[in-house]
Write an enzyme that holds these catalytic residues in place. Structure first.
Site, mmCIF file in Angstrom:
data_model
loop_
_atom_site.group_PDB
_atom_site.id
_atom_site.type_symbol
_atom_site.label_atom_id
_atom_site.label_comp_id
_atom_site.label_asym_id
_atom_site.label_seq_id
_atom_site.Cartn_x
_atom_site.Cartn_y
_atom_site.Cartn_z
ATOM 1 N N THR A 246 38.714 28.429 37.699
ATOM 2 C CA THR A 246 38.568 29.232 36.485
ATOM 3 C C THR A 246 38.652 28.368 35.220
ATOM 4 N N ARG B 246 41.539 35.218 49.820
ATOM 5 C CA ARG B 246 41.469 36.667 49.601
ATOM 6 C C ARG B 246 41.958 37.426 50.840
ATOM 7 N N GLN C 22 59.359 68.875 48.139
ATOM 8 C CA GLN C 22 57.989 68.687 48.655
ATOM 9 C C GLN C 22 57.229 67.622 47.872
ATOM 10 N N GLU D 11 41.495 35.886 42.139
ATOM 11 C CA GLU D 11 40.686 35.792 43.373
ATOM 12 C C GLU D 11 39.582 36.834 43.381
ATOM 13 N N GLY D 12 39.018 37.133 42.212
ATOM 14 C CA GLY D 12 37.987 38.161 42.082
ATOM 15 C C GLY D 12 38.628 39.455 41.651
ATOM 16 N N ASP E 122 36.802 44.972 40.114
ATOM 17 C CA ASP E 122 35.393 45.356 39.913
ATOM 18 C C ASP E 122 34.423 44.325 40.484
ATOM 19 N N PHE F 106 25.589 41.704 39.201
ATOM 20 C CA PHE F 106 26.571 40.936 38.426
ATOM 21 C C PHE F 106 26.084 40.680 36.996
HETATM 22 P P1 TGC Z 1 25.898 33.826 44.297
HETATM 23 O O1 TGC Z 1 24.481 33.709 43.801
HETATM 24 O O2 TGC Z 1 26.310 35.064 44.984
HETATM 25 O O3 TGC Z 1 26.220 32.576 45.216
HETATM 26 C C1 TGC Z 1 26.023 31.244 44.762
HETATM 27 C C2 TGC Z 1 26.005 30.337 45.983
HETATM 28 O O4 TGC Z 1 27.259 30.391 46.663
HETATM 29 C C3 TGC Z 1 27.059 30.876 47.997
HETATM 30 N N1 TGC Z 1 28.186 31.723 48.354
HETATM 31 C C4 TGC Z 1 28.946 31.568 49.426
HETATM 32 N N2 TGC Z 1 28.898 30.666 50.405
HETATM 33 C C5 TGC Z 1 29.844 30.745 51.378
HETATM 34 N N3 TGC Z 1 30.802 31.678 51.369
HETATM 35 C C6 TGC Z 1 30.885 32.604 50.378
HETATM 36 N N4 TGC Z 1 31.846 33.510 50.374
HETATM 37 C C7 TGC Z 1 29.926 32.575 49.341
HETATM 38 N N5 TGC Z 1 29.713 33.301 48.227
HETATM 39 C C8 TGC Z 1 28.637 32.766 47.622
HETATM 40 C C9 TGC Z 1 25.756 31.624 47.961
HETATM 41 O O5 TGC Z 1 25.182 31.686 49.240
HETATM 42 C C10 TGC Z 1 24.943 30.769 47.019
HETATM 43 O O6 TGC Z 1 24.551 29.603 47.726
HETATM 44 P P2 TGC Z 1 23.151 28.883 47.401
HETATM 45 O O7 TGC Z 1 23.097 27.758 48.359
HETATM 46 O O8 TGC Z 1 22.112 29.942 47.617
HETATM 47 O O9 TGC Z 1 23.245 28.442 45.951
HETATM 48 O O10 TGC Z 1 26.868 33.503 43.087
HETATM 49 P P3 TGC Z 1 27.062 34.205 41.687
HETATM 50 O O11 TGC Z 1 27.113 33.123 40.660
HETATM 51 O O12 TGC Z 1 26.102 35.351 41.502
HETATM 52 O O13 TGC Z 1 28.571 34.762 41.803
HETATM 53 C C11 TGC Z 1 28.932 35.757 42.655
HETATM 54 C C12 TGC Z 1 30.342 36.263 42.365
HETATM 55 C C13 TGC Z 1 30.449 36.927 41.009
HETATM 56 C C14 TGC Z 1 30.651 37.261 43.440
HETATM 57 C C15 TGC Z 1 31.342 35.088 42.446
HETATM 58 O O14 TGC Z 1 31.130 34.205 41.415
HETATM 59 C C16 TGC Z 1 32.781 35.550 42.446
HETATM 60 O O15 TGC Z 1 33.333 35.859 43.485
HETATM 61 N N6 TGC Z 1 33.467 35.581 41.244
HETATM 62 C C17 TGC Z 1 34.882 35.801 41.171
HETATM 63 C C18 TGC Z 1 35.577 34.510 40.804
HETATM 64 C C19 TGC Z 1 36.861 34.334 41.533
HETATM 65 O O16 TGC Z 1 37.158 34.964 42.516
HETATM 66 N N7 TGC Z 1 37.659 33.381 41.075
HETATM 67 C C20 TGC Z 1 38.857 33.060 41.727
HETATM 68 C C21 TGC Z 1 39.488 31.828 41.133
HETATM 69 S S1 TGC Z 1 40.782 31.147 42.146
HETATM 70 C C22 TGC Z 1 42.075 32.200 41.951
HETATM 71 O O17 TGC Z 1 42.012 33.208 41.339
HETATM 72 C C23 TGC Z 1 43.297 31.805 42.635
HETATM 73 S S2 TGC Z 1 44.664 32.816 42.349
HETATM 74 C C24 TGC Z 1 45.559 32.344 43.682
HETATM 75 C C25 TGC Z 1 46.965 32.767 43.729
HETATM 76 O O18 TGC Z 1 47.744 32.480 42.795
HETATM 77 O O19 TGC Z 1 47.328 33.334 44.776
HETATM 78 P P1 FAD Z 2 36.892 37.998 33.025
HETATM 79 O O1 FAD Z 2 35.956 37.366 33.992
HETATM 80 O O2 FAD Z 2 36.690 37.695 31.575
HETATM 81 O O3 FAD Z 2 36.844 39.567 33.258
HETATM 82 C C1 FAD Z 2 37.365 40.500 32.292
HETATM 83 C C2 FAD Z 2 36.954 41.907 32.735
HETATM 84 O O4 FAD Z 2 35.528 41.995 32.768
HETATM 85 C C3 FAD Z 2 37.440 42.236 34.168
HETATM 86 O O5 FAD Z 2 37.808 43.581 34.221
HETATM 87 C C4 FAD Z 2 36.182 42.030 35.006
HETATM 88 O O6 FAD Z 2 36.177 42.819 36.201
HETATM 89 C C5 FAD Z 2 35.098 42.463 34.041
HETATM 90 N N1 FAD Z 2 33.815 41.849 34.393
HETATM 91 C C6 FAD Z 2 33.473 40.541 34.367
HETATM 92 N N2 FAD Z 2 32.222 40.365 34.794
HETATM 93 C C7 FAD Z 2 31.755 41.599 35.108
HETATM 94 C C8 FAD Z 2 30.520 42.101 35.620
HETATM 95 N N3 FAD Z 2 29.510 41.285 35.947
HETATM 96 N N4 FAD Z 2 30.400 43.432 35.809
HETATM 97 C C9 FAD Z 2 31.420 44.273 35.529
HETATM 98 N N5 FAD Z 2 32.615 43.872 35.054
HETATM 99 C C10 FAD Z 2 32.769 42.546 34.856
HETATM 100 N N6 FAD Z 2 42.012 30.724 38.882
HETATM 101 C C11 FAD Z 2 41.905 29.540 39.541
HETATM 102 O O7 FAD Z 2 40.848 28.911 39.565
HETATM 103 N N7 FAD Z 2 42.970 29.023 40.209
HETATM 104 C C12 FAD Z 2 44.172 29.631 40.231
HETATM 105 O O8 FAD Z 2 45.111 29.136 40.875
HETATM 106 C C13 FAD Z 2 44.331 30.852 39.515
HETATM 107 N N8 FAD Z 2 45.536 31.460 39.450
HETATM 108 C C14 FAD Z 2 45.711 32.548 38.637
HETATM 109 C C15 FAD Z 2 46.985 33.071 38.417
HETATM 110 C C16 FAD Z 2 47.161 34.146 37.557
HETATM 111 C C17 FAD Z 2 48.544 34.662 37.286
HETATM 112 C C18 FAD Z 2 46.040 34.768 36.953
HETATM 113 C C19 FAD Z 2 46.216 35.956 36.062
HETATM 114 C C20 FAD Z 2 44.786 34.257 37.172
HETATM 115 C C21 FAD Z 2 44.596 33.145 37.992
HETATM 116 N N9 FAD Z 2 43.345 32.551 38.167
HETATM 117 C C22 FAD Z 2 43.196 31.375 38.850
HETATM 118 C C23 FAD Z 2 42.207 33.061 37.407
HETATM 119 C C24 FAD Z 2 41.580 34.326 37.990
HETATM 120 O O9 FAD Z 2 40.839 34.051 39.125
HETATM 121 C C25 FAD Z 2 40.750 34.961 36.887
HETATM 122 O O10 FAD Z 2 41.648 35.514 35.944
HETATM 123 C C26 FAD Z 2 39.813 36.022 37.415
HETATM 124 O O11 FAD Z 2 38.819 35.464 38.241
HETATM 125 C C27 FAD Z 2 39.139 36.824 36.279
HETATM 126 O O12 FAD Z 2 38.645 35.993 35.293
HETATM 127 P P2 FAD Z 2 39.026 36.267 33.748
HETATM 128 O O13 FAD Z 2 40.483 36.399 33.654
HETATM 129 O O14 FAD Z 2 38.363 35.207 32.949
HETATM 130 O O15 FAD Z 2 38.402 37.667 33.427
#
Ligand code: TGC
Ligand code: FAD
Length: 404
Positions: A151, A263, A299, A383-384, A387, A403
């Protein structure tokens, strides 16, 4: 106020009398090894986490010593092969470990799941043999703490837009950019960082503490996950040795594969938080007297408790099946999204209902409810977001990405 009942409940929380609901005898579907692992982690949580967690959370204190302890009990990288220091266990065991730790606290589970799924997993899956030997055993034992940088300030839900980048300087890479909201970062020894090369292709790099130009400022002021440490990763002309690039996979798919595993862990962890809220609510409802009888005799309270148990049971069944699919290598991203989305939402709703059952006491740190509720507000976002997972499911159903 019935002070006797209140005091009794406080004592119960301190003693941590937690018992997990198993309404559909799901234990019968687990192996003896699964149950042994679960009970050993539960004992650990009762001894090392629940007696202290309210204090840590109140003081926003990350108990760094927990890292080594997690290493000792095998909480880091349970599915990584034993030759690299992992547990060599199946995915249901991994899920149960995450469930038990998050029953204690979501922030503690964050520490464990980031280390296992987001740091060890990419090094194991995409790393060179040298990288695996250098980092995995130390990460597994808790000698090293890792973090995962995807992120960025302007790219959260849309990581493919990231601007963090590296240039090939011949004998090393030069890394620039910044990541934010990174769990474990202020204390991490290593960071798995996702950055674009000069062609705009995403790669993973292992960045080590001490590299010049690399800093990890802490994020303050969180009202959620207060016992977990969160920060930034800032790269200012960081010279990264070429041997620190993960050679096995590039493109957004690489970090996405890590997220599939993390996830899945969250889908289990959320049940832990939900069960803790439910368990506390059941006990309180039997002990708290109003209008001359336990509030569990009304209840409206029974409706809340019955719905909680129903949702927990459905989530338990969902996870068990998803775990089987993981073990067979068949779990899809959309299936994982469904479970993460459903279970975290379920846990958050249960926390809110449990808070109601505890009345005013529910807002205090004498009970775990408010802490779980605040934690789950992060879990439903990281982790997503809720929404984004809905959109992943929508794309799976219709074949049309919504998206953008
Ligand atoms: P999209 O066009 O769907 O895909 C781009 C390329 O990636 C490939 N791909 C995958 N491959 C393997 N496994 C998967 N699960 C895959 N998902 C996608 C896909 O095939 C494609 O490959 P290629 O070769 O065709 O280029 O990508 P998009 O840009 O449209 O994005 C899709 C979307 C929005 C679903 C994705 O970006 C997403 O999941 N966004 C959410 C971001 C997120 O989850 N961030 C998490 C950050 S880490 C975190 O939060 C840790 S907190 C941990 C903690 O404290 O516990
Ligand atoms: P945004 O992406 O700006 O989203 C804001 C709002 O807009 C949300 O409600 C979202 O659902 C909505 N939105 C965005 N796009 C769309 C769309 N296309 N359609 C409809 N609605 C949409 N990240 C890491 O990489 N590593 C970590 O270890 C990590 N740890 C974290 C720990 C904490 C405590 C927190 C809070 C976050 C952490 N994250 C980490 C980041 C986390 O993955 C992001 O906060 C998350 O992916 C959402 O991104 P954002 O906060 O920028 O929100």
């Amino acid at each position: 106020m019935n002070t006797e009942t209140t005091a009794e409940n406080k004592k119960a929380v301190k003693q941590d009398l937690f018992e997990s609901p198993d309404f559909y005898n799901i234990d019968d579907l687990l192996t003896e090894e699964h149950k042994l692992i679960r009970s050993s982690i539960r004992d650990f949580v009762k001894k090392e986490i629940t007696p202290y967690i309210e204090d840590w959370a109140e003081r926003a204190h990350f108990p760094y010593e927990i890292v080594k302890k997690f290493g000792d009990i095998g909480a880091f990288g349970p599915t990584i092969p034993e030759e690299y220091g992992g547990g060599g266990l199946d995915y249901i065991s991994y899920g149960l470990i995450m469930q038990e730790i998050e029953r204690g606290d979501s922030g503690m589970r964050s520490t464990a799941s980031v280390q296992g799924s987001l740091v060890m997993y990419p090094i194991y899956k995409f790393g060179s043999e040298e990288q695996k030997k250098k980092f995995l055993p130390k990460l597994a034992s808790g000698e090293m703490l890792g973090c995962f940088g995807l992120t960025e300030p302007d790219h959260g839900s849309n990581p493919s837009g990231m601007v963090t980048n590296f240039k090939d300087m011949g004998d090393h890479y030069l890394l620039n950019g910044a990541k934010m909201w990174i769990s474990n970062s202020p204390k991490a020894d290593v960071a798995v960082v996702w950055a674009k090369n000069e062609e705009g292709r995403i790669h993973g790099l292992i960045v080590e503490r001490g590299m010049e130009g690399f800093t990890t400022p802490e994020t303050h002021g969180k009202w959620s996950l207060r016992a977990s440490t969160t920060g930034e990763l800032v790269f200012n002309d960081v010279k990264v040795p070429k041997e620190n690039l993960l050679p096995g996979k590039s493109g957004l798919g690489a970090p996405m594969m890590c997220l599939d595993s993390a996830r899945y862990g969250i889908a289990w962890g959320a049940i832990g938080a939900a069960m803790d809220c439910y368990d506390s609510a059941v006990r309180y409802s039997k002990e708290r007297i109003q209008f001359g009888k336990p509030i569990g005799g009304f209840q409206l309270t029974q409706k809340k408790l019955s719905e909680m148990l129903t949702e927990i049971t459905k989530a338990q069944l969902l996870n068990l099946r998803l775990g089987q699919l993981f073990n067979e290598g068949k779990a899809t991203t959309a299936q994982i999204s469904l479970a993460k989305r459903n279970n975290v939402d379920m846990a958050l709703k249960i926390a809110r209902e449990a808070r109601q059952i505890h009345g005013g006491m529910g807002i205090t740190g004498d009970y775990p409810i408010m802490r779980h509720m605040a934690n789950l507000e992060s879990v439903i976002t990281y982790e997503g977001t809720h929404d984004i997972h809905l959109l992943i499911l929508g794309k799976e159903i219709t074949g049309i990405p919504a998206f953008e």
